[in-house]
Enzyme design. Structure first.
Site, PDB file in Angstrom:
ATOM      1  N   GLU A   8      -5.278   1.981   2.143  1.00  0.00           N
ATOM      2  CA  GLU A   8      -5.292   0.772   2.984  1.00  0.00           C
ATOM      3  C   GLU A   8      -5.580   1.129   4.431  1.00  0.00           C
ATOM      4  OE1 GLU A   8      -3.366  -2.256   5.711  1.00  0.00           O
ATOM      5  OE2 GLU A   8      -3.015  -0.119   5.528  1.00  0.00           O
ATOM      6  N   GLU A   9      -4.967   2.241   4.878  1.00  0.00           N
ATOM      7  CA  GLU A   9      -5.007   2.604   6.300  1.00  0.00           C
ATOM      8  C   GLU A   9      -6.396   2.986   6.793  1.00  0.00           C
ATOM      9  OE1 GLU A   9      -2.687   2.038   8.228  1.00  0.00           O
ATOM     10  OE2 GLU A   9      -0.726   2.358   7.314  1.00  0.00           O
ATOM     11  N   ASP A  68       5.773   1.170   6.994  1.00  0.00           N
ATOM     12  CA  ASP A  68       4.330   0.957   6.737  1.00  0.00           C
ATOM     13  C   ASP A  68       3.802   2.033   5.801  1.00  0.00           C
ATOM     14  OD1 ASP A  68       1.720   0.159   6.912  1.00  0.00           O
ATOM     15  OD2 ASP A  68       1.403   0.851   8.954  1.00  0.00           O
ATOM     16  N   ASP A 124       3.693  -5.731   3.298  1.00  0.00           N
ATOM     17  CA  ASP A 124       3.337  -4.615   4.179  1.00  0.00           C
ATOM     18  C   ASP A 124       4.179  -4.783   5.446  1.00  0.00           C
ATOM     19  OD1 ASP A 124       2.186  -2.621   5.649  1.00  0.00           O
ATOM     20  OD2 ASP A 124       0.149  -3.421   5.621  1.00  0.00           O
ATOM     21  N   HIS A 152       2.812   4.342  12.050  1.00  0.00           N
ATOM     22  CA  HIS A 152       1.710   5.303  12.246  1.00  0.00           C
ATOM     23  C   HIS A 152       2.139   6.498  13.088  1.00  0.00           C
ATOM     24  CE1 HIS A 152      -1.051   1.538  11.716  1.00  0.00           C
ATOM     25  NE2 HIS A 152      -0.528   1.945  10.567  1.00  0.00           N
ATOM     26  N   HIS A 166       0.823  -1.227   0.000  1.00  0.00           N
ATOM     27  CA  HIS A 166       0.000   0.000   0.000  1.00  0.00           C
ATOM     28  C   HIS A 166       0.844   1.258   0.000  1.00  0.00           C
ATOM     29  CE1 HIS A 166      -0.063   1.099   4.406  1.00  0.00           C
ATOM     30  NE2 HIS A 166       0.062  -0.205   4.606  1.00  0.00           N
TER      31      HIS A 166
HETATM   32  N1  BES Z   1       0.793  -2.502   8.263  1.00  0.00           N
HETATM   33  C1  BES Z   1      -0.356  -2.333   9.074  1.00  0.00           C
HETATM   34  C2  BES Z   1      -0.791  -3.639   9.726  1.00  0.00           C
HETATM   35  C3  BES Z   1       0.004  -4.061  10.934  1.00  0.00           C
HETATM   36  C4  BES Z   1       0.204  -3.208  11.976  1.00  0.00           C
HETATM   37  C5  BES Z   1       0.478  -5.325  11.029  1.00  0.00           C
HETATM   38  C6  BES Z   1       0.919  -3.633  13.091  1.00  0.00           C
HETATM   39  C7  BES Z   1       1.177  -5.745  12.120  1.00  0.00           C
HETATM   40  C8  BES Z   1       1.409  -4.901  13.161  1.00  0.00           C
HETATM   41  C9  BES Z   1      -1.500  -1.792   8.255  1.00  0.00           C
HETATM   42  O1  BES Z   1      -1.109  -0.761   7.392  1.00  0.00           O
HETATM   43  C10 BES Z   1      -2.545  -1.241   9.193  1.00  0.00           C
HETATM   44  O2  BES Z   1      -2.270  -0.326   9.890  1.00  0.00           O
HETATM   45  N2  BES Z   1      -3.718  -1.845   9.179  1.00  0.00           N
HETATM   46  C11 BES Z   1      -4.792  -1.464  10.032  1.00  0.00           C
HETATM   47  C12 BES Z   1      -6.074  -2.008   9.508  1.00  0.00           C
HETATM   48  C13 BES Z   1      -6.747  -1.160   8.497  1.00  0.00           C
HETATM   49  C14 BES Z   1      -7.930  -1.890   7.947  1.00  0.00           C
HETATM   50  C15 BES Z   1      -7.175   0.160   9.094  1.00  0.00           C
HETATM   51  C16 BES Z   1      -4.624  -2.045  11.420  1.00  0.00           C
HETATM   52  O3  BES Z   1      -4.077  -3.142  11.574  1.00  0.00           O
HETATM   53  O4  BES Z   1      -5.095  -1.393  12.344  1.00  0.00           O
HETATM   54 ZN    ZN Z   2      -0.569   0.899   8.725  1.00  0.00          ZN
END
Ligand code: BES
Ligand code: ZN
Length: 428
Positions: free
Chosen positions: A274-275, A240, A305, A388, A219
């Protein structure tokens, strides 16, 4: 994996989470979110501790259906919902967003997550591209990956609603285009959504089986969830997920440099949004799935990712996420790692990690009955703690680690798409 059915609809967890006046809430358009299995408990806990409950409250109602939770929220509250999910329930596993309740309920009962789901197209049975793969692996360069990450982090933010986010997408399009400029079988397109930032899709058309497609993606958007006032600012998103986009870019660079011409079509993707609930990849995967009814078939998808952070708690190089991914495709990746990375200059160690629902874009494909996998940097609980935030920067990442993911991506592409290399291969 869990069984889900509608017969056992359990009750409702009431959560008072989101900010916004009830009045505007009622007027704005609605979206349906589906979250993972442990969200209801987190909602209760968050209510009990009142930690993340804001002053001006609107209450989404989570209906818990056999382990998954469904709620409708105002479209404008999506960012806040996303923030809340992350702080109240860091391991809840994200969420998917749907236009109607009906679509959300379909997701809850999705047969593609159930054991024994049968995919239409088979994966190749044998690994038989040894000489091409070995030539490709020698070309992978970790410092190229870090320099792409540096460029992407340089936009300051790649939030899906910002012009910087769109500039980053255009940068990726130009990079990819310049890598494949000699190739008549290569195109790069921007995919428009209903928001500022486009997704980017690069395609090498398969020479003999163009309708059979393999995909690698990552992403392009970023977010700053610490900066609650403005999640759009100071979001370098190096790990990320500039790191994933950089791996996809490196795989393309290597294949182009060696003049690789695939039998099947190879597609390179940088997904927007994605976020905020996998929104970009959802639109793209839905479109590819619809086209599959017209004869095009996506065989397999890899998501990259967070691939650059060397966590203390994860001694292995690569961790295959093992839920909401295809066990069969994980098995295929394990076979690749055994064949090509057991020892020597390209040695890679691997393990497995528990994943989470809808944490990344692979779920947009899985949801559509298309097999997907997510090779990750660490056990999930030991991954990069800076994501983040304004501190998710390239100086914290490791070029050697990142290069290993590019190697796996390339092995996957060459062994699934099959093909020939050498500059002559596409000139004749
Ligand atoms: N890369 C992250 C997912 C992640 C975060 C994996 C921490 C492992 C550890 C991804 O970009 C993300 O932040 N995803 C969100 C979900 C999305 C649907 C808002 C998450 O996991 O909160
Ligand atoms: Zn993220």
């Amino acid at each position: 994996m869990k069984r889900m059915s509608f017969s056992k609809t359990i009750l409702t967890a009431l959560a008072t989470l989101l900010v916004g006046s009830p009045c505007t809430y009622a007027q704005s358009s609605r979206l349906w979110v589906v979250t993972g299995d442990n969200v209801a408990a987190a909602v209760q806990q968050s209510l009990a501790s009142r930690q993340s409950v804001a002053d001006d409250l609107v209450a989404p109602t989570f209906q818990v259906i056999n382990g998954m939770s469904v709620a409708d929220i105002a479209e404008k509250d999506l960012d806040r919902f996303s923030n809340w999910m992350r702080s109240a329930c860091p391991r809840c596993g994200g969420f998917t967003v749907h236009a109607s309740r009906e679509a959300a309920l379909k997701e809850v009962d999705n047969p593609a997550y159930k054991p024994g789901f049968r995919y239409l197209a088979p994966l190749p049975e044998t690994l038989d591209q040894q000489s091409t793969v070995s030539r490709a692996l020698d070309r992978v360069k970790g410092d190229k990956i870090l320099s792409t990450i540096t460029m992407l982090q340089g936009f300051g933010t790649r939030h899906f609603e910002t012009s910087k986010g769109q500039e980053a997408a255009e940068f990726v399009r130009r990079e990819w285009q310049s890598m494949g400029q000699e190739r008549p079988d290569f195109t790069v397109a921007l995919f428009s959504h209903g928001w500022v930032q486009n997704s980017v899709i690069g395609t090498i058309r398969g020479a003999s089986r163009p309708e059979e497609v393999v995909v690698i993606g990552a992403h392009i958007d970023s977010i700053n969830r610490k900066n609650k006032e403005n999640p759009k600012e100071n979001a370098p998103g190096a790990d990320d997920d500039a790191s994933g986009v950089a791996v996809v870019t490196e795989a393309l660079r290597v294949l182009m440099e060696m003049g690789f011409k695939p039998q099947r079509t190879i597609t390179f993707m940088a997904y927007s949004a994605e976020e905020v609930g996998l929104r970009g990849s959802a639109e793209i995967a839905d479109r590819y799935a619809a086209e599959s009814k017209e004869g095009q078939e996506v065989i397999a998808v890899l998501q990259f990712d967070m691939i650059g952070f060397n966590a203390d708690r994860g001694p292995r190089d690569i961790y295959l996420v093992d839920d909401y991914t295809s066990p069969e495709l994980n098995g295929f990746l394990t076979k690749l790692l055994k064949e090509y990375n057991h020892s020597g200059a390209h040695a890679i160690t691997h393990g497995e990690t528990k994943g989470c629902y809808a944490c990344s874009d692979h779920v947009s494909w899985m949801r559509n009955g298309i097999r997907a996998a997510w090779p990750f940097e660490a056990p999930l609980e030991g991954s990069n703690p800076y994501i983040h935030t304004s501190e998710d920067v390239v100086s914290k990442l490791d070029a050697t680690k990142a290069a290993r993911f590019a190697k796996l991506a390339i092995e996957f592409l060459i062994e699934t798409a099959k093909g020939v290399d050498g500059r002559e291969s596409y000139r004749n």
